[in-house]
Design a protein around this motif. Sequence first.
Motif, PDB file in Angstrom:
ATOM      1  N   GLN A  58      -1.802   3.532  -0.447  1.00 23.18           N
ATOM      2  CA  GLN A  58      -1.459   2.329   0.331  1.00 23.18           C
ATOM      3  C   GLN A  58      -2.467   1.199   0.098  1.00 23.18           C
ATOM      4  O   GLN A  58      -2.117   0.029   0.230  1.00 23.18           O
ATOM      5  CB  GLN A  58      -1.300   2.697   1.807  1.00 23.18           C
ATOM      6  CG  GLN A  58      -2.288   2.130   2.778  1.00 23.18           C
ATOM      7  CD  GLN A  58      -2.254   2.813   4.155  1.00 23.18           C
ATOM      8  OE1 GLN A  58      -1.694   3.878   4.372  1.00 23.18           O
ATOM      9  NE2 GLN A  58      -2.898   2.179   5.101  1.00 23.18           N
ATOM     10  N   THR A  59      -3.702   1.521  -0.280  1.00 18.62           N
ATOM     11  CA  THR A  59      -4.718   0.473  -0.504  1.00 18.62           C
ATOM     12  C   THR A  59      -4.955   0.197  -1.993  1.00 18.62           C
ATOM     13  O   THR A  59      -5.847  -0.570  -2.338  1.00 18.62           O
ATOM     14  CB  THR A  59      -6.063   0.884   0.148  1.00 18.62           C
ATOM     15  OG1 THR A  59      -6.487   2.140  -0.393  1.00 18.62           O
ATOM     16  CG2 THR A  59      -5.944   0.990   1.662  1.00 18.62           C
ATOM     17  N   ILE A 119     -10.126   3.014   5.586  1.00 14.56           N
ATOM     18  CA  ILE A 119      -9.030   2.079   5.297  1.00 14.56           C
ATOM     19  C   ILE A 119      -9.538   0.641   5.377  1.00 14.56           C
ATOM     20  O   ILE A 119      -9.260  -0.171   4.497  1.00 14.56           O
ATOM     21  CB  ILE A 119      -7.848   2.291   6.266  1.00 14.56           C
ATOM     22  CG1 ILE A 119      -7.209   3.663   6.022  1.00 14.56           C
ATOM     23  CG2 ILE A 119      -6.801   1.184   6.128  1.00 14.56           C
ATOM     24  CD1 ILE A 119      -6.245   4.119   7.108  1.00 14.56           C
ATOM     25  N   GLU A 120     -10.311   0.336   6.417  1.00 15.27           N
ATOM     26  CA  GLU A 120     -10.859  -1.031   6.567  1.00 15.27           C
ATOM     27  C   GLU A 120     -11.751  -1.392   5.388  1.00 15.27           C
ATOM     28  O   GLU A 120     -11.692  -2.515   4.877  1.00 15.27           O
ATOM     29  CB  GLU A 120     -11.668  -1.141   7.859  1.00 15.27           C
ATOM     30  CG  GLU A 120     -10.832  -1.271   9.111  1.00 15.27           C
ATOM     31  CD  GLU A 120     -11.685  -1.273  10.376  1.00 15.27           C
ATOM     32  OE1 GLU A 120     -12.910  -1.546  10.294  1.00 15.27           O
ATOM     33  OE2 GLU A 120     -11.113  -0.990  11.446  1.00 15.27           O
ATOM     34  N   LYS A 160     -11.062  -0.281  -6.564  1.00 15.65           N
ATOM     35  CA  LYS A 160     -11.614   0.344  -5.371  1.00 15.65           C
ATOM     36  C   LYS A 160     -11.511   1.861  -5.496  1.00 15.65           C
ATOM     37  O   LYS A 160     -10.508   2.382  -5.983  1.00 15.65           O
ATOM     38  CB  LYS A 160     -10.856  -0.133  -4.136  1.00 15.65           C
ATOM     39  CG  LYS A 160     -11.030  -1.617  -3.861  1.00 15.65           C
ATOM     40  CD  LYS A 160     -10.196  -2.081  -2.690  1.00 15.65           C
ATOM     41  CE  LYS A 160      -8.723  -2.110  -3.041  1.00 15.65           C
ATOM     42  NZ  LYS A 160      -7.889  -2.731  -1.991  1.00 15.65           N
ATOM     43  N   ILE A 199      -3.746   7.227   1.875  1.00 11.78           N
ATOM     44  CA  ILE A 199      -4.599   6.058   2.133  1.00 11.78           C
ATOM     45  C   ILE A 199      -4.904   5.341   0.823  1.00 11.78           C
ATOM     46  O   ILE A 199      -4.830   4.111   0.742  1.00 11.78           O
ATOM     47  CB  ILE A 199      -5.898   6.491   2.853  1.00 11.78           C
ATOM     48  CG1 ILE A 199      -5.594   6.874   4.307  1.00 11.78           C
ATOM     49  CG2 ILE A 199      -6.973   5.395   2.774  1.00 11.78           C
ATOM     50  CD1 ILE A 199      -6.750   7.550   5.033  1.00 11.78           C
ATOM     51  N   CYS A 200      -5.233   6.110  -0.204  1.00 14.22           N
ATOM     52  CA  CYS A 200      -5.563   5.498  -1.497  1.00 14.22           C
ATOM     53  C   CYS A 200      -4.339   4.826  -2.126  1.00 14.22           C
ATOM     54  O   CYS A 200      -4.445   3.749  -2.708  1.00 14.22           O
ATOM     55  CB  CYS A 200      -6.179   6.538  -2.431  1.00 14.22           C
ATOM     56  SG  CYS A 200      -7.863   6.962  -1.942  1.00 14.22           S
ATOM     57  N   SER A 203      -6.171   2.249  -4.238  1.00 13.86           N
ATOM     58  CA  SER A 203      -7.506   2.768  -4.551  1.00 13.86           C
ATOM     59  C   SER A 203      -7.410   4.097  -5.288  1.00 13.86           C
ATOM     60  O   SER A 203      -6.388   4.781  -5.230  1.00 13.86           O
ATOM     61  CB  SER A 203      -8.309   2.976  -3.258  1.00 13.86           C
ATOM     62  OG  SER A 203      -8.298   1.800  -2.479  1.00 13.86           O
ATOM     63  N   LEU A 211     -11.571  -0.340   2.410  1.00 11.78           N
ATOM     64  CA  LEU A 211     -10.767  -0.506   1.186  1.00 11.78           C
ATOM     65  C   LEU A 211      -9.867  -1.735   1.231  1.00 11.78           C
ATOM     66  O   LEU A 211      -9.391  -2.184   0.200  1.00 11.78           O
ATOM     67  CB  LEU A 211      -9.882   0.737   0.982  1.00 11.78           C
ATOM     68  CG  LEU A 211     -10.621   2.030   0.634  1.00 11.78           C
ATOM     69  CD1 LEU A 211      -9.691   3.226   0.743  1.00 11.78           C
ATOM     70  CD2 LEU A 211     -11.238   1.952  -0.765  1.00 11.78           C
ATOM     71  N   SER A 212      -9.640  -2.271   2.431  1.00 14.53           N
ATOM     72  CA  SER A 212      -8.647  -3.368   2.576  1.00 14.53           C
ATOM     73  C   SER A 212      -9.250  -4.725   2.262  1.00 14.53           C
ATOM     74  O   SER A 212     -10.434  -4.934   2.380  1.00 14.53           O
ATOM     75  CB  SER A 212      -8.085  -3.368   3.993  1.00 14.53           C
ATOM     76  OG  SER A 212      -7.393  -2.164   4.215  1.00 14.53           O
TER      77      SER A 212
END
Length: 196
Positions: free
Chosen positions: A29-30, A192-193, A3, A26-27, A32, A195-196
């Motif tokens: 935590q996901t 975030i959504e 991702k 964010i990256c 990415s 990437l999740s």
Amino acid sequence: MSKTVEFYFDVGSPTTYLAYTQLPGICEQTGSQLIYKPMLLGGVFKATGNASPAMIPAKGRYMFQDLDRYAGRYGVPLKINPHFPINTLMLMRAVTGVQLRHPERFKTFIDCLFTALWVEGKNLNDPATVAAVLMQNGFDPNQVLALTADEEVKAALKDNTDKAIQRGVFGAPSMFVGDQLFFGQDRLDFVIEALS
């Protein structure tokens, strides 16, 4: 396929600074990858007929209050630059040049520009101030200036800007997850959504 978030940015935008403070986390935590895409916001505005919200007095006042709210929510410092708007042509050429020629120093380079603009409120329209900021952060201003005159660097910034416009970008920050465009630092929950 891993991702990714493609982050189209210009250091002269306070909303972009706020997104910039949040996207690495964010990256992480996901799981990415963050891909930095320097572009010239002035070129995007010209091509799309858009303009900074700060150019409309009532909207500008509101925007700066809202940015303060988001800085508080994100827990990051923000000082609205008294010299805003900044002409970022040379700065974004420098950013592109460092990304192309010295990728190992890219993050440090954009950190120092974002901090000078949106934490310290420095006048980066002034070449002497830019040189002082660069020297304080371990960069040779003459080497950076040489990058801004490099034809390959100029072409790369123009190409990034043109591609952004072709993809539907009309302002900064703009983030792509796949083909989905997310505009604005207030849309990071949707990033975030996606990437999740």
